[in-house]
Each structure stands twice: as structure tokens, then as C-alpha cells.
Design an enzyme around this catalytic site. Structure first.
Site, PDB file in Angstrom:
ATOM      1  N   LEU A   1       0.863  -1.182   0.000  1.00 15.48           N
ATOM      2  CA  LEU A   1       0.000   0.000   0.000  1.00 15.48           C
ATOM      3  C   LEU A   1       0.897   1.229   0.000  1.00 15.48           C
ATOM      4  O   LEU A   1       2.093   1.142   0.277  1.00 15.48           O
ATOM      5  CB  LEU A   1      -0.901  -0.008   1.239  1.00 15.48           C
ATOM      6  CG  LEU A   1      -1.916  -1.150   1.303  1.00 15.48           C
ATOM      7  CD1 LEU A   1      -2.616  -1.167   2.657  1.00 15.48           C
ATOM      8  CD2 LEU A   1      -2.938  -1.038   0.178  1.00 15.48           C
ATOM      9  N   SER A   2       0.307   2.399  -0.286  1.00 17.93           N
ATOM     10  CA  SER A   2       1.160   3.589  -0.343  1.00 17.93           C
ATOM     11  C   SER A   2       1.875   3.810   0.988  1.00 17.93           C
ATOM     12  O   SER A   2       3.003   4.289   1.023  1.00 17.93           O
ATOM     13  CB  SER A   2       0.350   4.826  -0.738  1.00 17.93           C
ATOM     14  OG  SER A   2      -0.679   5.062   0.193  1.00 17.93           O
ATOM     15  N   GLU A   3       1.243   3.415   2.108  1.00 20.13           N
ATOM     16  CA  GLU A   3       1.914   3.532   3.412  1.00 20.13           C
ATOM     17  C   GLU A   3       1.514   2.389   4.329  1.00 20.13           C
ATOM     18  O   GLU A   3       0.360   1.950   4.339  1.00 20.13           O
ATOM     19  CB  GLU A   3       1.539   4.848   4.098  1.00 20.13           C
ATOM     20  CG  GLU A   3       2.712   5.767   4.304  1.00 20.13           C
ATOM     21  CD  GLU A   3       3.022   6.585   3.072  1.00 20.13           C
ATOM     22  OE1 GLU A   3       4.183   6.984   2.914  1.00 20.13           O
ATOM     23  OE2 GLU A   3       2.106   6.814   2.268  1.00 20.13           O
ATOM     24  N   THR A   4       2.500   1.936   5.096  1.00 16.53           N
ATOM     25  CA  THR A   4       2.254   1.059   6.232  1.00 16.53           C
ATOM     26  C   THR A   4       2.767   1.780   7.473  1.00 16.53           C
ATOM     27  O   THR A   4       3.900   2.269   7.492  1.00 16.53           O
ATOM     28  CB  THR A   4       2.971  -0.293   6.068  1.00 16.53           C
ATOM     29  OG1 THR A   4       2.422  -0.969   4.925  1.00 16.53           O
ATOM     30  CG2 THR A   4       2.776  -1.174   7.291  1.00 16.53           C
TER      31      THR A   4
ATOM     32  N   VAL B   1       9.273   7.363   5.184  1.00 17.95           N
ATOM     33  CA  VAL B   1       8.971   8.762   4.881  1.00 17.95           C
ATOM     34  C   VAL B   1       8.834   9.558   6.188  1.00 17.95           C
ATOM     35  O   VAL B   1       8.495   8.999   7.227  1.00 17.95           O
ATOM     36  CB  VAL B   1       7.682   8.909   4.037  1.00 17.95           C
ATOM     37  CG1 VAL B   1       7.894   8.315   2.655  1.00 17.95           C
ATOM     38  CG2 VAL B   1       6.488   8.255   4.715  1.00 17.95           C
TER      39      VAL B   1
END
Length: 286
Positions: free
Chosen positions: A44-47, A76
């Protein structure tokens, strides 16, 4: 090892829209390389990884936690939608009893609170400064071709380039734009730009949206992020100045789409509110 994990759609109240984030609850410290391996696996775009700061901490009773965010490619420094998702896991699933949660992150302390059906994030407000066209002309051409550009700004804090399209364009023009990750990566190799924000003025008469945006970050391994809290820390500053407003409604018009309620404060920060939908509960086992 088993780690509780959840998938939460952020900045929406409907499953399968908004921006999905995976959220892991860490009872104990995780080997450093496992953070990235899990984020790559989740794809996913972020975990997000929520960790206890002291041995006696409790996901139900404690009010302060560590929080880190990883894309499938790297860590990030700030991610709004995964912070919203993390707060939703603590408030709605763990039934955390505190009215305000504090997350210790690479971007300092971030706070989240419940207000009716919304979770409100307290984020830093980032200024975007005027940017010379010639330095980023190739990237802008790769993104929007010959479309009319009204303003170009750069946020050194987030390494985001903000490109405002002409006010003559409607939301649909932004939505219909086709982009290529490879063209972006070929056009920008200096490392100065890590994310590209395209935005257009909205029509807030009658309660509509004040502005629309899309966000691309192939440099982080994410071609297009569906709904991005951190970019609205830049967009809020820009559109507040342009529109002369502190309270705004933004809409990120990706294919999934999502809405953000914005309140620019006088202390250099911004409150960004959104709703969430939990779509998966389970355990990582390895």
C-alpha cells in the site's frame, strides 16, 4: 511472531474509497529491516507502525506512542492518511480512552483527537515558495503537457513541487489527466523534488470544495497517492493565502477520491479532519 495488522481507508466514510493504509501494533521492538519488508509485502502507499514508548504502556490507556511510516520502497518523514488510520485503530478498535493521542514521529509530535464522526490531525503547516520555471520545466511538461500553468511553488520542508493549473480549468480536467511514472523519473533526477502536487481552484459557493488536487510521488515508489494528508499541510498554506480563508474544504480527486476539512491555525499549524473505514483486521505471522 504475530503482529496485529489492520487496513484502514482514510479520508472517507465508505469502504474501498479514500486512501488505504496498513497499521501494525508493535508490542515489542521490531528488527529494523522488518519494517520495510512488511511495508513492501503490504504494497500500500503507506504502512504505519505504532510502538509503545515505555514497557508499561498500553494501547487502550496510554496517550503517547511512537509512529513510523513506510512506503513499499522506503521510510517517509510524514504521512497524514496513515496517521489518521493509526488514530482510528487506537480510538475505534483498541477503544483508547484518551481524548487526544500524541504520536512521536520524524516530523515531531503529532496529535489526533476525535470530534464527532471525524478524527482531527494537528499537523505542521508548510510554506511553498515561488519557484523558477526553468528549473522544473521538464517535469511540469511531463506532467501537464501544454496546459496553462498559473503558479509554481516549492516546499523545501516536504520537497513537494506545487503546480497550480489555470483557473479556467474545471475539476474534470485534473481528473482526466493521464500521467507516466517513468516520464516523471526521467524529467527529475536531481533529488530536489520528491513529490508533485497538481492543484486547481474549486468553487466553494454553495458549500462546494475550495480546491482540488492530485499527488504523484514515483520517487518514493508511489505513482499516485489517493488522498494525502501531508500534501494538504502544503496546500492549506497556499490556498489559505490565495483565497484569504482559514476554513476550507479540499478534495483530492484520484480514482478513489477523498475529502479533507481544513482549519489553518495562527500558530503555524493546521488541523486536518477526515473520516475512516476499517476494512481488514488480522495478524501478520512469521
Amino acid at each position: 511472531m504475530q503482529i496485529p495488522i489492520f487496513t484502514v481507508d482514510a479520508f472517507t466514510n465508505r469502504p474501498f474509497s479514500g486512501n488505504p493504509a496498513a497499521v501494525c501494533l508493535l508490542e515489542n521492538d521490531l528488527d529494523e529491516d522488518l519494517h520495510q519488508k512488511i511495508a513492501t509485502e503490504m504494497n500500500l502507499s503507506e504502512t504505519a507502525f505504532i510502538r509503545k514508548l515505555k514497557p508499561g504502556d498500553d494501547f487502550t490507556k496510554s496517550s503517547c506512542f511512537g509512529l513510523r511510516w513506510f512506503t513499499p520502497a522506503n521510510e517517509v518523514p510524514l504521512c497524514g492518511h496513515a496517521t489518521l488510520a493509526s488514530a482510528a485503530v487506537l480510538f475505534h478498535i483498541q477503544k483508547n480512552t484518551n481524548s487526544v493521542l500524541t504520536f512521536v514521529t520524524l516530523s515531531g509530535e503529532l496529535k489526533a483527537r476525535q470530534v464527532k464522526d471525524y478524527i482531527v490531525l494537528d499537523l505542521p503547516l508548510y510554506t511553498a515558495y515561488p519557484q523558477e520555471l526553468k528549473e522544473v520545466e521538464e517535469l511540469i511538461k511531463a506532467a501537464v503537457g501544454d496546459m496553462i500553468v498559473q503558479d509554481i511553488r516549492y516546499s523545501p520542508d516536504t520537497k513537494n513541487l506545487l503546480v497550480r493549473l489555470s483557473d479556467t480549468y474545471e475539476r474534470s480536467v485534473l481528473e482526466d489527466l493521464k500521467v507516466s511514472a517513468q516520464r516523471f523519473l526521467s524529467a527529475e533526477k536531481t533529488g530536489k523534488v520528491k513529490g508533485l502536487i497538481l492543484t486547481v481552484k474549486g468553487n466553494s459557493n454553495g458549500g462546494g470544495h475550495d480546491f482540488y488536487s492530485r499527488y504523484f510521488a514515483p520517487w518514493y515508489g508511489v505513482l499516485e497517492d489517493p488522498v494525502t494528508g501531508s500534501t494538504h499541510a502544503v496546500l492549506s498554506s497556499y490556498w489559505s493565502e490565495q483565497l484569504g480563508k482559514k476554513e476550507m474544504l479540499g478534495f483530492q480527486c484520484s480514482r478513489r477520491g477523498g475529502e479533507l476539512k481544513i482549519s489553518v491555525r495562527n500558530d503555524g499549524r493546521v488541523d486536518i479532519a477526515g473520516q475512516t473505514a476499517v476494512v481488514l483486521k488480522g495478524n501478520l505471522a512469521f
